[in-house]
Write a protein that holds these residues in place. Structure first.
Motif, PDB file in Angstrom:
ATOM      1  N   ALA A  52      -2.034 -26.198  20.694  1.00  0.00           N
ATOM      2  CA  ALA A  52      -1.777 -27.003  21.892  1.00  0.00           C
ATOM      3  C   ALA A  52      -2.734 -28.187  21.945  1.00  0.00           C
ATOM      4  N   LEU A  53      -2.194 -29.325  22.269  1.00  0.00           N
ATOM      5  CA  LEU A  53      -2.993 -30.549  22.321  1.00  0.00           C
ATOM      6  C   LEU A  53      -3.575 -30.715  23.724  1.00  0.00           C
ATOM      7  N   LEU A  63       1.175 -34.707  14.802  1.00  0.00           N
ATOM      8  CA  LEU A  63       1.524 -34.293  16.150  1.00  0.00           C
ATOM      9  C   LEU A  63       2.979 -33.874  16.184  1.00  0.00           C
ATOM     10  N   ARG A  64       3.299 -32.953  17.102  1.00  0.00           N
ATOM     11  CA  ARG A  64       4.691 -32.573  17.315  1.00  0.00           C
ATOM     12  C   ARG A  64       4.840 -32.101  18.752  1.00  0.00           C
ATOM     13  N   GLU A  65       6.081 -32.062  19.191  1.00  0.00           N
ATOM     14  CA  GLU A  65       6.376 -31.556  20.517  1.00  0.00           C
ATOM     15  C   GLU A  65       7.311 -30.364  20.372  1.00  0.00           C
ATOM     16  N   THR A  66       6.910 -29.229  20.946  1.00  0.00           N
ATOM     17  CA  THR A  66       7.691 -28.004  20.884  1.00  0.00           C
ATOM     18  C   THR A  66       7.844 -27.464  22.294  1.00  0.00           C
ATOM     19  N   ALA A  67       9.078 -27.277  22.718  1.00  0.00           N
ATOM     20  CA  ALA A  67       9.371 -26.758  24.058  1.00  0.00           C
ATOM     21  C   ALA A  67       8.654 -27.583  25.131  1.00  0.00           C
ATOM     22  N   ARG A  85       2.966 -30.734  23.697  1.00  0.00           N
ATOM     23  CA  ARG A  85       2.464 -31.467  22.537  1.00  0.00           C
ATOM     24  C   ARG A  85       1.501 -30.586  21.765  1.00  0.00           C
ATOM     25  N   GLU A  86       1.570 -30.687  20.440  1.00  0.00           N
ATOM     26  CA  GLU A  86       0.706 -29.916  19.554  1.00  0.00           C
ATOM     27  C   GLU A  86       0.136 -30.820  18.482  1.00  0.00           C
ATOM     28  N   VAL A  87      -1.018 -30.431  17.962  1.00  0.00           N
ATOM     29  CA  VAL A  87      -1.678 -31.152  16.884  1.00  0.00           C
ATOM     30  C   VAL A  87      -1.954 -30.144  15.770  1.00  0.00           C
ATOM     31  N   PHE A  88      -1.842 -30.592  14.528  1.00  0.00           N
ATOM     32  CA  PHE A  88      -2.117 -29.703  13.407  1.00  0.00           C
ATOM     33  C   PHE A  88      -3.619 -29.618  13.173  1.00  0.00           C
ATOM     34  N   ASP A  89      -4.130 -28.397  13.158  1.00  0.00           N
ATOM     35  CA  ASP A  89      -5.550 -28.152  12.888  1.00  0.00           C
ATOM     36  C   ASP A  89      -5.683 -27.792  11.413  1.00  0.00           C
ATOM     37  N   PRO A  90      -6.325 -28.654  10.604  1.00  0.00           N
ATOM     38  CA  PRO A  90      -6.432 -28.377   9.165  1.00  0.00           C
ATOM     39  C   PRO A  90      -7.366 -27.210   8.837  1.00  0.00           C
ATOM     40  N   MET A 111      -1.395 -37.918  28.037  1.00  0.00           N
ATOM     41  CA  MET A 111      -1.812 -39.138  27.384  1.00  0.00           C
ATOM     42  C   MET A 111      -3.098 -38.871  26.592  1.00  0.00           C
ATOM     43  N   LEU A 112      -3.153 -39.377  25.382  1.00  0.00           N
ATOM     44  CA  LEU A 112      -4.326 -39.207  24.534  1.00  0.00           C
ATOM     45  C   LEU A 112      -5.313 -40.331  24.803  1.00  0.00           C
ATOM     46  N   HIS A 113      -6.557 -39.966  24.962  1.00  0.00           N
ATOM     47  CA  HIS A 113      -7.587 -40.941  25.261  1.00  0.00           C
ATOM     48  C   HIS A 113      -8.243 -41.449  23.985  1.00  0.00           C
ATOM     49  N   GLN A 114      -8.635 -42.701  24.015  1.00  0.00           N
ATOM     50  CA  GLN A 114      -9.385 -43.291  22.914  1.00  0.00           C
ATOM     51  C   GLN A 114     -10.803 -42.740  22.947  1.00  0.00           C
ATOM     52  N   LEU A 115     -11.274 -42.234  21.840  1.00  0.00           N
ATOM     53  CA  LEU A 115     -12.618 -41.683  21.739  1.00  0.00           C
ATOM     54  C   LEU A 115     -13.486 -42.597  20.892  1.00  0.00           C
ATOM     55  N   ASN A 116     -14.785 -42.426  20.973  1.00  0.00           N
ATOM     56  CA  ASN A 116     -15.720 -43.243  20.214  1.00  0.00           C
ATOM     57  C   ASN A 116     -15.899 -42.671  18.803  1.00  0.00           C
ATOM     58  N   PHE A 117     -14.793 -42.590  18.075  1.00  0.00           N
ATOM     59  CA  PHE A 117     -14.747 -42.136  16.684  1.00  0.00           C
ATOM     60  C   PHE A 117     -13.917 -43.139  15.907  1.00  0.00           C
ATOM     61  N   PRO A 118     -14.025 -43.140  14.597  1.00  0.00           N
ATOM     62  CA  PRO A 118     -13.102 -43.964  13.814  1.00  0.00           C
ATOM     63  C   PRO A 118     -11.655 -43.538  14.080  1.00  0.00           C
TER      64      PRO A 118
END
Length: 86
Positions: free
Chosen positions: A33-34, A14-18, A21-26, A1-8
């Motif tokens: 890995a997320l 996001l994607r799920e592989t095998a 969960r993964e997130v794209f790092d620009p 579960m992703l937590h709400q952070l004190n950021f905008p």
């Protein structure tokens, strides 16, 4: 579960592989890995780039450097326009 952070609020790729969960790092230009640590790092990157208008080309993710002859590890490093670590 992703937590709400004190950021905008930001939109993340996001994607799920095998079942993982993964997130794209620009900055690294790849999916990673997320983990809770990565979730915070991606928010900081987005804040620097989108809200503070800091150039992504001056941000480095996960690496090492030497400080006073000691090897140190960093999660996120930003450089100034002269290429010096800040």
């Amino acid at each position: 579960m992703l937590h709400q952070l004190n950021f905008p609020q930001y939109e993340f790729r996001l994607r799920e592989t095998a079942g993982k969960r993964e997130v794209f790092d620009p900055v690294r230009r790849k999916f990673v890995a997320l983990t809770p640590e990565e979730w915070v790092r991606q928010h900081v990157i987005r804040y620097l780039v989108e809200d503070r208008k800091y150039p992504m080309s001056l941000i480095h993710v996960e690496g090492g450097l030497e400080v006073n002859s000691l090897k140190k590890r960093f999660d996120l490093l930003v450089y100034n326009n002269l290429g010096k670590a800040q």
